[in-house]
Design a protein around this motif. Structure first.
Motif, PDB file in Angstrom:
ATOM      1  N   SER A   1      39.942  15.332 -31.948  1.00  0.00           N
ATOM      2  CA  SER A   1      40.449  14.820 -30.680  1.00  0.00           C
ATOM      3  C   SER A   1      39.339  14.767 -29.656  1.00  0.00           C
ATOM      4  O   SER A   1      38.472  15.656 -29.609  1.00  0.00           O
ATOM      5  CB  SER A   1      41.581  15.710 -30.163  1.00  0.00           C
ATOM      6  OG  SER A   1      41.977  15.324 -28.863  1.00  0.00           O
ATOM      7  N   SER A   2      39.371  13.749 -28.807  1.00  0.00           N
ATOM      8  CA  SER A   2      38.437  13.636 -27.691  1.00  0.00           C
ATOM      9  C   SER A   2      39.075  14.076 -26.378  1.00  0.00           C
ATOM     10  O   SER A   2      38.444  13.991 -25.329  1.00  0.00           O
ATOM     11  CB  SER A   2      37.952  12.199 -27.565  1.00  0.00           C
ATOM     12  OG  SER A   2      39.047  11.330 -27.310  1.00  0.00           O
ATOM     13  N   ASN A   3      40.305  14.542 -26.447  1.00  0.00           N
ATOM     14  CA  ASN A   3      41.043  14.965 -25.262  1.00  0.00           C
ATOM     15  C   ASN A   3      40.844  16.462 -25.039  1.00  0.00           C
ATOM     16  O   ASN A   3      41.339  17.290 -25.804  1.00  0.00           O
ATOM     17  CB  ASN A   3      42.533  14.651 -25.442  1.00  0.00           C
ATOM     18  CG  ASN A   3      43.348  14.967 -24.205  1.00  0.00           C
ATOM     19  OD1 ASN A   3      42.870  15.592 -23.271  1.00  0.00           O
ATOM     20  ND2 ASN A   3      44.581  14.523 -24.195  1.00  0.00           N
ATOM     21  N   GLY A   4      40.134  16.802 -23.997  1.00  0.00           N
ATOM     22  CA  GLY A   4      39.861  18.199 -23.716  1.00  0.00           C
ATOM     23  C   GLY A   4      41.103  19.033 -23.486  1.00  0.00           C
ATOM     24  O   GLY A   4      41.107  20.241 -23.760  1.00  0.00           O
ATOM     25  N   ASP A   5      42.169  18.432 -23.029  1.00  0.00           N
ATOM     26  CA  ASP A   5      43.419  19.176 -22.799  1.00  0.00           C
ATOM     27  C   ASP A   5      44.044  19.664 -24.094  1.00  0.00           C
ATOM     28  O   ASP A   5      44.924  20.520 -24.075  1.00  0.00           O
ATOM     29  CB  ASP A   5      44.411  18.296 -22.042  1.00  0.00           C
ATOM     30  CG  ASP A   5      43.967  18.003 -20.618  1.00  0.00           C
ATOM     31  OD1 ASP A   5      44.426  16.994 -20.052  1.00  0.00           O
ATOM     32  OD2 ASP A   5      43.143  18.777 -20.078  1.00  0.00           O
ATOM     33  N   GLU A   6      43.594  19.113 -25.214  1.00  0.00           N
ATOM     34  CA  GLU A   6      44.149  19.524 -26.506  1.00  0.00           C
ATOM     35  C   GLU A   6      43.353  20.669 -27.137  1.00  0.00           C
ATOM     36  O   GLU A   6      43.683  21.114 -28.221  1.00  0.00           O
ATOM     37  CB  GLU A   6      44.206  18.323 -27.448  1.00  0.00           C
ATOM     38  CG  GLU A   6      45.170  17.245 -26.971  1.00  0.00           C
ATOM     39  CD  GLU A   6      45.263  16.065 -27.930  1.00  0.00           C
ATOM     40  OE1 GLU A   6      44.429  15.988 -28.852  1.00  0.00           O
ATOM     41  OE2 GLU A   6      46.151  15.217 -27.728  1.00  0.00           O
TER      42      GLU A   6
ATOM     43  N   LYS B   1      32.114  14.949 -10.987  1.00  0.00           N
ATOM     44  CA  LYS B   1      32.691  14.046 -11.980  1.00  0.00           C
ATOM     45  C   LYS B   1      33.687  14.793 -12.860  1.00  0.00           C
ATOM     46  O   LYS B   1      33.676  16.022 -12.935  1.00  0.00           O
ATOM     47  CB  LYS B   1      31.595  13.417 -12.837  1.00  0.00           C
ATOM     48  CG  LYS B   1      30.655  12.502 -12.061  1.00  0.00           C
ATOM     49  CD  LYS B   1      29.704  11.792 -13.001  1.00  0.00           C
ATOM     50  CE  LYS B   1      28.811  10.825 -12.242  1.00  0.00           C
ATOM     51  NZ  LYS B   1      27.879  10.107 -13.158  1.00  0.00           N
ATOM     52  N   GLU B   2      34.520  14.032 -13.538  1.00  0.00           N
ATOM     53  CA  GLU B   2      35.487  14.625 -14.443  1.00  0.00           C
ATOM     54  C   GLU B   2      34.798  15.043 -15.745  1.00  0.00           C
ATOM     55  O   GLU B   2      33.746  14.541 -16.121  1.00  0.00           O
ATOM     56  CB  GLU B   2      36.612  13.636 -14.733  1.00  0.00           C
ATOM     57  CG  GLU B   2      37.479  13.323 -13.526  1.00  0.00           C
ATOM     58  CD  GLU B   2      38.671  12.470 -13.880  1.00  0.00           C
ATOM     59  OE1 GLU B   2      39.532  12.277 -13.009  1.00  0.00           O
ATOM     60  OE2 GLU B   2      38.759  12.008 -15.036  1.00  0.00           O
ATOM     61  N   ARG B   3      35.458  15.953 -16.421  1.00  0.00           N
ATOM     62  CA  ARG B   3      34.972  16.375 -17.730  1.00  0.00           C
ATOM     63  C   ARG B   3      34.953  15.182 -18.690  1.00  0.00           C
ATOM     64  O   ARG B   3      35.873  14.362 -18.705  1.00  0.00           O
ATOM     65  CB  ARG B   3      35.873  17.484 -18.271  1.00  0.00           C
ATOM     66  CG  ARG B   3      35.448  18.067 -19.615  1.00  0.00           C
ATOM     67  CD  ARG B   3      36.365  19.185 -20.004  1.00  0.00           C
ATOM     68  NE  ARG B   3      37.743  18.745 -20.126  1.00  0.00           N
ATOM     69  CZ  ARG B   3      38.795  19.543 -20.074  1.00  0.00           C
ATOM     70  NH1 ARG B   3      38.621  20.839 -19.868  1.00  0.00           N
ATOM     71  NH2 ARG B   3      40.016  19.048 -20.214  1.00  0.00           N
ATOM     72  N   GLU B   4      33.924  15.121 -19.500  1.00  0.00           N
ATOM     73  CA  GLU B   4      33.716  13.990 -20.402  1.00  0.00           C
ATOM     74  C   GLU B   4      33.519  14.481 -21.831  1.00  0.00           C
ATOM     75  O   GLU B   4      32.735  15.415 -22.075  1.00  0.00           O
ATOM     76  CB  GLU B   4      32.471  13.206 -19.946  1.00  0.00           C
ATOM     77  CG  GLU B   4      32.085  12.051 -20.835  1.00  0.00           C
ATOM     78  CD  GLU B   4      30.764  11.422 -20.422  1.00  0.00           C
ATOM     79  OE1 GLU B   4      30.499  10.274 -20.821  1.00  0.00           O
ATOM     80  OE2 GLU B   4      29.986  12.092 -19.709  1.00  0.00           O
TER      81      GLU B   4
ATOM     82  N   ALA C   1      24.415  17.914 -16.731  1.00  0.00           N
ATOM     83  CA  ALA C   1      25.792  18.395 -16.670  1.00  0.00           C
ATOM     84  C   ALA C   1      25.857  19.811 -17.233  1.00  0.00           C
ATOM     85  O   ALA C   1      24.885  20.291 -17.834  1.00  0.00           O
ATOM     86  CB  ALA C   1      26.723  17.492 -17.484  1.00  0.00           C
ATOM     87  N   VAL C   2      27.001  20.431 -17.042  1.00  0.00           N
ATOM     88  CA  VAL C   2      27.313  21.654 -17.781  1.00  0.00           C
ATOM     89  C   VAL C   2      27.971  21.239 -19.089  1.00  0.00           C
ATOM     90  O   VAL C   2      28.966  20.511 -19.084  1.00  0.00           O
ATOM     91  CB  VAL C   2      28.249  22.578 -16.986  1.00  0.00           C
ATOM     92  CG1 VAL C   2      28.662  23.779 -17.838  1.00  0.00           C
ATOM     93  CG2 VAL C   2      27.570  23.041 -15.703  1.00  0.00           C
ATOM     94  N   TYR C   3      27.402  21.689 -20.186  1.00  0.00           N
ATOM     95  CA  TYR C   3      27.911  21.352 -21.506  1.00  0.00           C
ATOM     96  C   TYR C   3      28.686  22.546 -22.051  1.00  0.00           C
ATOM     97  O   TYR C   3      28.171  23.670 -22.088  1.00  0.00           O
ATOM     98  CB  TYR C   3      26.760  21.006 -22.443  1.00  0.00           C
ATOM     99  CG  TYR C   3      26.161  19.652 -22.180  1.00  0.00           C
ATOM    100  CD1 TYR C   3      25.408  19.401 -21.036  1.00  0.00           C
ATOM    101  CD2 TYR C   3      26.369  18.590 -23.067  1.00  0.00           C
ATOM    102  CE1 TYR C   3      24.882  18.151 -20.771  1.00  0.00           C
ATOM    103  CE2 TYR C   3      25.835  17.329 -22.813  1.00  0.00           C
ATOM    104  CZ  TYR C   3      25.092  17.128 -21.668  1.00  0.00           C
ATOM    105  OH  TYR C   3      24.563  15.878 -21.422  1.00  0.00           O
ATOM    106  N   SER C   4      29.904  22.263 -22.476  1.00  0.00           N
ATOM    107  CA  SER C   4      30.770  23.323 -22.990  1.00  0.00           C
ATOM    108  C   SER C   4      31.266  22.956 -24.377  1.00  0.00           C
ATOM    109  O   SER C   4      31.554  21.783 -24.646  1.00  0.00           O
ATOM    110  CB  SER C   4      31.977  23.527 -22.078  1.00  0.00           C
ATOM    111  OG  SER C   4      31.586  23.909 -20.781  1.00  0.00           O
TER     112      SER C   4
END
Length: 123
Positions: A104-109, A43-46, A92-95
């Protein structure tokens, strides 16, 4: 050295609880937003939750808001994720991750990431 280090993951039965920790070092903490993200196999990162260090402002994903609580301990430079009523879908793996800027909820940020900690919930 700037880093985030997660701990507290493990195996828990359905309905159980865990508290994850994210210890930060080398940061000017008051400038940072610390977020928790998770990624299950295939699954994608959430996004899960985040907290603005200076004000304690928090933001949660709708799917977890009732069961998870994010908090911080300024003296220990640590952010916590208290998780309760866990179910297998939480496996899941939690990071944890850090960024300077608005919440922000956007991991790319986020530009600073820990290594992750595995959470496994058995049915």
């Amino acid at each position: 050295q700037v880093q985030l280090v997660e701990s507290g993951g493990g195996l828990v039965q359905t309905g159980g609880s865990l508290r994850l920790s994210c210890a930060a070092s080398g940061l000017t903490f008051s400038r940072y937003v610390i977020g928790w993200f998770r990624q299950a196999p295939g699954k994608e990162r959430e996004f899960v939750a985040c907290i603005r260090w200076s004000a304690g402002m928090t933001y949660y994903a709708d799917s977890v808001q009732v069961r998870l609580t994010i908090s911080r301990d300024n003296a220990k430079n640590t952010v916590f994720l208290q998780m309760k009523r866990l179910n297998p879908e939480d496996t899941a793996v939690y990071s944890c991750a850090g960024r300077i800027g608005p919440i922000s909820s956007n991991g790319d940020e986020y530009d600073l990431w820990g290594q992750g900690t595995q959470v496994t919930v058995s049915s």
